[in-house]
Write a protein that holds these residues in place. Structure first.
Motif, mmCIF file in Angstrom:
data_model
loop_
_atom_site.group_PDB
_atom_site.id
_atom_site.type_symbol
_atom_site.label_atom_id
_atom_site.label_comp_id
_atom_site.label_asym_id
_atom_site.label_seq_id
_atom_site.Cartn_x
_atom_site.Cartn_y
_atom_site.Cartn_z
ATOM 1 N N ASN A 43 -57.081 41.628 81.545
ATOM 2 C CA ASN A 43 -56.141 42.709 81.823
ATOM 3 C C ASN A 43 -55.629 43.338 80.537
ATOM 4 O OD1 ASN A 43 -56.031 42.191 84.738
ATOM 5 N ND2 ASN A 43 -55.010 40.310 84.131
ATOM 6 N N GLY A 44 -55.540 44.673 80.525
ATOM 7 C CA GLY A 44 -55.012 45.380 79.367
ATOM 8 C C GLY A 44 -55.780 46.658 79.094
ATOM 9 N N GLN A 45 -55.735 47.109 77.843
ATOM 10 C CA GLN A 45 -56.405 48.338 77.443
ATOM 11 C C GLN A 45 -57.297 48.090 76.240
ATOM 12 O OE1 GLN A 45 -53.110 51.114 76.824
ATOM 13 N NE2 GLN A 45 -53.800 52.214 78.642
ATOM 14 N N ILE A 46 -58.391 48.838 76.207
ATOM 15 C CA ILE A 46 -59.295 48.803 75.059
ATOM 16 C C ILE A 46 -59.372 50.201 74.466
ATOM 17 C CG2 ILE A 46 -61.649 48.438 74.255
ATOM 18 C CD1 ILE A 46 -61.994 46.385 76.453
ATOM 19 N N SER A 57 -61.787 56.665 72.907
ATOM 20 C CA SER A 57 -61.442 56.398 74.305
ATOM 21 C C SER A 57 -60.360 55.338 74.429
ATOM 22 C CB SER A 57 -62.680 55.954 75.090
ATOM 23 O OG SER A 57 -63.120 54.685 74.655
ATOM 24 N N VAL A 58 -59.685 55.376 75.581
ATOM 25 C CA VAL A 58 -58.725 54.354 75.980
ATOM 26 C C VAL A 58 -59.068 54.021 77.427
ATOM 27 C CG1 VAL A 58 -56.308 53.755 76.336
ATOM 28 C CG2 VAL A 58 -56.937 55.357 74.508
ATOM 29 N N ILE A 59 -59.422 52.760 77.678
ATOM 30 C CA ILE A 59 -59.835 52.345 79.020
ATOM 31 C C ILE A 59 -58.973 51.174 79.465
ATOM 32 C CG2 ILE A 59 -61.750 51.487 80.434
ATOM 33 C CD1 ILE A 59 -63.647 52.799 78.363
ATOM 34 N N THR A 60 -58.441 51.268 80.671
ATOM 35 C CA THR A 60 -57.606 50.220 81.251
ATOM 36 C C THR A 60 -58.480 49.247 82.027
ATOM 37 O OG1 THR A 60 -55.782 51.782 81.458
ATOM 38 C CG2 THR A 60 -55.646 49.771 82.784
ATOM 39 N N TYR A 61 -58.233 47.948 81.832
ATOM 40 C CA TYR A 61 -58.972 46.888 82.528
ATOM 41 C C TYR A 61 -58.017 46.052 83.371
ATOM 42 C CZ TYR A 61 -63.332 47.507 79.983
ATOM 43 O OH TYR A 61 -64.503 48.008 79.489
ATOM 44 N N LYS A 62 -58.494 45.664 84.551
ATOM 45 C CA LYS A 62 -57.787 44.711 85.405
ATOM 46 C C LYS A 62 -58.830 43.752 85.957
ATOM 47 C CE LYS A 62 -54.098 47.838 86.731
ATOM 48 N NZ LYS A 62 -53.577 48.728 87.755
ATOM 49 N N PRO A 66 -63.200 47.746 84.311
ATOM 50 C CA PRO A 66 -62.453 48.995 84.166
ATOM 51 C C PRO A 66 -61.753 49.302 85.489
ATOM 52 C CG PRO A 66 -64.646 49.242 83.245
ATOM 53 C CD PRO A 66 -64.621 47.925 83.985
ATOM 54 N N ASN A 67 -60.437 49.407 85.442
ATOM 55 C CA ASN A 67 -59.663 49.575 86.654
ATOM 56 C C ASN A 67 -58.347 50.239 86.276
ATOM 57 O OD1 ASN A 67 -58.775 49.298 89.305
ATOM 58 N ND2 ASN A 67 -59.485 47.195 89.459
ATOM 59 N N GLY A 68 -58.195 51.495 86.630
ATOM 60 C CA GLY A 68 -57.013 52.256 86.268
ATOM 61 C C GLY A 68 -57.392 53.451 85.428
ATOM 62 N N PRO A 69 -56.414 54.080 84.787
ATOM 63 C CA PRO A 69 -56.689 55.310 84.045
ATOM 64 C C PRO A 69 -57.551 55.082 82.808
ATOM 65 C CG PRO A 69 -54.421 54.613 83.715
ATOM 66 C CD PRO A 69 -55.002 53.698 84.744
ATOM 67 N N PHE A 70 -58.350 56.110 82.499
ATOM 68 C CA PHE A 70 -59.063 56.117 81.223
ATOM 69 C C PHE A 70 -59.052 57.520 80.659
ATOM 70 C CE2 PHE A 70 -62.646 57.107 83.994
ATOM 71 C CZ PHE A 70 -63.350 58.057 83.280
ATOM 72 N N HIS A 71 -59.180 57.592 79.332
ATOM 73 C CA HIS A 71 -59.133 58.862 78.612
ATOM 74 C C HIS A 71 -60.201 58.848 77.528
ATOM 75 C CE1 HIS A 71 -55.160 59.545 80.429
ATOM 76 N NE2 HIS A 71 -54.974 58.260 80.196
ATOM 77 N N TRP A 72 -60.888 59.964 77.375
ATOM 78 C CA TRP A 72 -61.800 60.181 76.251
ATOM 79 C C TRP A 72 -61.255 61.359 75.462
ATOM 80 C CZ3 TRP A 72 -67.229 60.341 79.000
ATOM 81 C CH2 TRP A 72 -67.556 59.063 79.450
ATOM 82 N N ASN A 84 -59.987 58.015 86.476
ATOM 83 C CA ASN A 84 -59.550 56.713 86.951
ATOM 84 C C ASN A 84 -60.765 55.875 87.345
ATOM 85 O OD1 ASN A 84 -57.086 55.153 87.772
ATOM 86 N ND2 ASN A 84 -58.221 55.099 89.692
ATOM 87 N N ASN A 85 -60.693 54.588 87.085
ATOM 88 C CA ASN A 85 -61.704 53.637 87.552
ATOM 89 C C ASN A 85 -61.075 52.736 88.611
ATOM 90 O OD1 ASN A 85 -64.012 54.164 85.845
ATOM 91 N ND2 ASN A 85 -62.801 53.339 84.160
ATOM 92 N N LYS A 86 -61.906 52.291 89.549
ATOM 93 C CA LYS A 86 -61.478 51.327 90.560
ATOM 94 C C LYS A 86 -62.596 50.307 90.695
ATOM 95 C CE LYS A 86 -59.947 50.972 95.337
ATOM 96 N NZ LYS A 86 -59.749 51.729 96.589
ATOM 97 N N ASP A 87 -62.284 49.061 90.392
ATOM 98 C CA ASP A 87 -63.282 47.976 90.448
ATOM 99 C C ASP A 87 -64.532 48.298 89.648
ATOM 100 O OD1 ASP A 87 -61.668 46.342 92.056
ATOM 101 O OD2 ASP A 87 -62.341 47.392 93.868
ATOM 102 N N GLY A 88 -64.349 48.901 88.461
ATOM 103 C CA GLY A 88 -65.458 49.178 87.557
ATOM 104 C C GLY A 88 -66.224 50.454 87.844
ATOM 105 N N LYS A 89 -65.761 51.253 88.807
ATOM 106 C CA LYS A 89 -66.450 52.500 89.162
ATOM 107 C C LYS A 89 -65.474 53.662 89.087
ATOM 108 C CE LYS A 89 -69.444 50.177 92.477
ATOM 109 N NZ LYS A 89 -69.784 50.081 93.904
ATOM 110 N N ARG A 90 -66.006 54.844 88.764
ATOM 111 C CA ARG A 90 -65.167 56.039 88.761
ATOM 112 C C ARG A 90 -64.658 56.274 90.177
ATOM 113 N NH1 ARG A 90 -68.149 60.376 84.764
ATOM 114 N NH2 ARG A 90 -67.932 59.085 82.898
#
Length: 124
Positions: A43-46, A57-62, A66-72, A84-90
């Motif tokens: 859990n967190g951000q990369i 990029s900033v990608i949220t993981y749960k 990848p799960n939650g908002p991401f930005h490039w 946004n990602n949900k369970d590793g998918k856009r």
């Protein structure tokens, strides 16, 4: 998983278990450890970086995906893409931007598949 910048400087080191990311260490191109990347127990951000230094990029993981908002971002610093990602998918509403900050397109994704897209005519 290990990755390096073109000059040989370490870029990322990840620890995965059963196909899910558990922890990560990220280095900026200048060799300093990224204080913003904070993935622990999946859990967190990369944050990732262009070779020249700016944030790419900033990608949220749960739970290791990848799960939650991401930005490039453009190399010049402006936003390139957000979604946004949900369970590793856009999943959900996405906006793609031109380098000048104007909106290029809007897309909607469901379970990783694009279901609609509108591109603006006056886009560059």
């Amino acid at each position: 998983y290990l990755s390096w910048y073109a000059d040989g400087q370490q870029k990322i080191a990840t620890n995965c278990k059963e196909g899910k990311m558990k922890s990560v260490e990220v280095w900026k191109p200048n060799g300093t450890k990224c204080p913003k990347s904070n993935l622990a127990d999946g859990n967190g951000q990369i944050f990732s970086y262009y070779e020249t230094g700016p944030i790419f990029s900033v990608i949220t993981y749960k739970e290791g995906k990848p799960n939650g908002p991401f930005h490039w971002f453009w190399e010049t610093g402006g936003r390139l893409f957000k979604g946004n990602n949900k369970d590793g998918k856009r999943d959900g509403f996405f906006i793609e931007y031109n380098e000048d900050g104007s909106e290029l397109s809007h897309s909607t994704f469901k379970d990783g598949r694009e279901v609609s897209r509108k591109t603006f005519r006056d886009s560059k």
